[in-house]
Design an enzyme around this catalytic site. Structure first.
Site, PDB file in Angstrom:
ATOM      1  N   THR A  48       0.778  -1.227   0.000  1.00  0.00           N
ATOM      2  CA  THR A  48       0.000   0.000   0.000  1.00  0.00           C
ATOM      3  C   THR A  48       0.818   1.289   0.000  1.00  0.00           C
ATOM      4  O   THR A  48       0.775   2.061  -0.961  1.00  0.00           O
ATOM      5  CB  THR A  48      -0.963  -0.010   1.197  1.00  0.00           C
ATOM      6  OG1 THR A  48      -1.849  -1.114   1.050  1.00  0.00           O
ATOM      7  CG2 THR A  48      -1.792   1.269   1.253  1.00  0.00           C
ATOM      8  N   TYR A  49       1.523   1.578   1.068  1.00  0.00           N
ATOM      9  CA  TYR A  49       2.187   2.878   1.161  1.00  0.00           C
ATOM     10  C   TYR A  49       3.214   3.094   0.048  1.00  0.00           C
ATOM     11  O   TYR A  49       3.243   4.174  -0.559  1.00  0.00           O
ATOM     12  CB  TYR A  49       2.821   3.042   2.538  1.00  0.00           C
ATOM     13  CG  TYR A  49       1.918   3.758   3.527  1.00  0.00           C
ATOM     14  CD1 TYR A  49       2.430   4.716   4.390  1.00  0.00           C
ATOM     15  CD2 TYR A  49       0.555   3.476   3.607  1.00  0.00           C
ATOM     16  CE1 TYR A  49       1.617   5.369   5.304  1.00  0.00           C
ATOM     17  CE2 TYR A  49      -0.263   4.117   4.513  1.00  0.00           C
ATOM     18  CZ  TYR A  49       0.261   5.071   5.361  1.00  0.00           C
ATOM     19  OH  TYR A  49      -0.556   5.714   6.258  1.00  0.00           O
TER      20      TYR A  49
END
Length: 407
Positions: free
Chosen positions: A71-72
């Site tokens: 994600t990040y």
């Protein structure tokens, strides 16, 4: 305080009179749907998103995420045009040799809001603000930090309890204030598809319910913009896909090296491994050892197609397992607690491909794009905004066929 601000913005959005003011010329709205695998569009559950894909531009077969497909790193890639190896968000959890005793992790608000973790890249809202445009960003990773000394004009700290519908109403609220305050660039982040994919798996009824919810949220946004007479360009992206996993499919890292010899962090299909003091030779020896379903590389030997391995925050060794399997350590990993869905696998795998849709007055209808990578989104956003973006890893040519060249 956060809940109060959220409710205040929500009430403003709901009270908005339609067509009250003149609209800004073609604002750009970036919509991030965490974990929306490209082929979710084929399930017949997302009529709004499917319509936008048909009427606008879509990445055929999906958009390739950067490595690691989590994600990040990828949400920051989407707005910086840089691979994680270059923007510095190399994983959802990481350390930096220049920041002894500190660990970045998603749940640590203090670290997430510290720009020291983000400053290696410049997100599009910083570029836009410096070019004299106004920006508003809701929950996008990185927007809580003053990156290179600059935050979006409007932003809120992440609060997962805010529903998809409320997130849309907050976004519409930015276009309800006086005309001069409306953002030229806005972004909104949805996490429900990823959350359901992890908890229930990519083929679950619960995941399908999340697809319906987020599709309805996008429809609400479009209706709200239309009621205000706003012709916006929408760019809808995901960070990665999702694969089915099981506690019956575990590759044990300690079959490769003794757990007490290394400082390791495992998550899903990935392990980040550093030798403990005096155990360096054991880690080197393990690199010549073969374990079925496991690939481990010194960071300088990671395959070039992953564009990963030079950043100071990457561990000495990175390991990746086969599709659908989980890396575990005996005594630390409980097979019964392995979630039925995860990501982080080889970014070339079909299960990891992310959705990409662009739609609006500046988008050429019926465009089918091939070979789109997550690094290509930021150059497209800059072109739609009419600003010059810092040079990065993305290619303008990848999305150029989707953009109208005339008025």
């Amino acid at each position: 305080m956060i809940r109060f601000v959220t409710l205040l913005l929500l009430s403003v959005a709901l009270a908005a009179p339609a067509l009250a003011q003149r609209v800004p010329e073609r604002p750009v709205i970036l919509i991030g749907i965490d974990g929306f695998r490209a082929d979710y569009l084929d399930r017949g559950l997302t009529p709004t998103l499917s319509r936008l894909a048909n009427e606008g531009a879509v990445a055929q077969g999906g958009m390739r995420p950067s490595f690691p497909s989590v994600t990040y790193p990828n949400f920051y890639t989407l707005v910086t045009g840089l691979h994680p190896d270059h923007h510095g968000l190399v994983y959802n959890r990481m350390r930096d040799p220049g920041l002894p005793g500190r660990t970045f992790s998603l749940g640590d608000r203090h670290e997430v809001m510290d720009p020291v973790w983000w400053n290696d890249g410049e997100p599009i809202w910083v570029t836009a603000e410096r070019a004299g445009l106004s920006t508003a960003v809701l929950f996008w990773p990185g927007s809580e930090a003053a990156v290179r000394g600059q935050r979006p004009r409007d932003w809120l700290p992440f609060e997962q309890s805010v529903s998809s519908r409320a997130r849309v109403n907050i976004t519409l609220g930015w276009f309800t204030t006086p005309e001069g305050d409306w953002p030229d660039f806005a972004a909104v982040y949805f996490d429900i598809v990823d959350t359901r994919g992890h908890l229930y798996g990519p083929q679950s009824p619960e995941l399908n319910e999340a697809l319906v919810e987020v599709d309805q949220a996008v429809a609400l946004l479009i209706d709200g913009l239309s009621a205000r007479g706003i012709q916006a360009n929408l760019v809808i992206v995901a960070d990665h896909g999702m694969a089915a996993t099981s506690g019956e499919r575990i590759v044990w890292l300690d079959d490769w090296i003794a757990a007490e010899a290394v400082d390791s962090f495992t998550y899903g299909p990935l392990a980040f491994v550093d030798p403990l003091p005096g155990r360096e030779a054991e880690l080197e020896a393990a690199l010549s050892r073969e374990v079925d379903g496991l690939s481990c590389w010194r960071r300088e030997d990671i395959p070039a197609r992953f564009a990963y391995g030079s950043h100071r925050r990457i561990s000495r060794v990175v390991c990746l397992t086969r599709m659908g399997w989980t890396l575990g350590v005996r005594g630390q990993t409980d097979p019964a607690r392995v979630r039925p869905g995860t990501h982080g696998f080889d970014p070339d795998a079909p299960e990891m491909q992310a959705a990409f849709i662009a739609w609006g007055p500046s988008i050429r209808s019926g465009t089918r794009l091939a070979g789109v990578n997550s690094v290509d989104v930021q150059p497209m956003l800059a072109r739609l905004l009419g600003i010059a973006a810092p040079e990065g890893d993305g290619q303008t040519a990848a999305t150029a066929p989707a953009i109208r060249t005339g008025p």
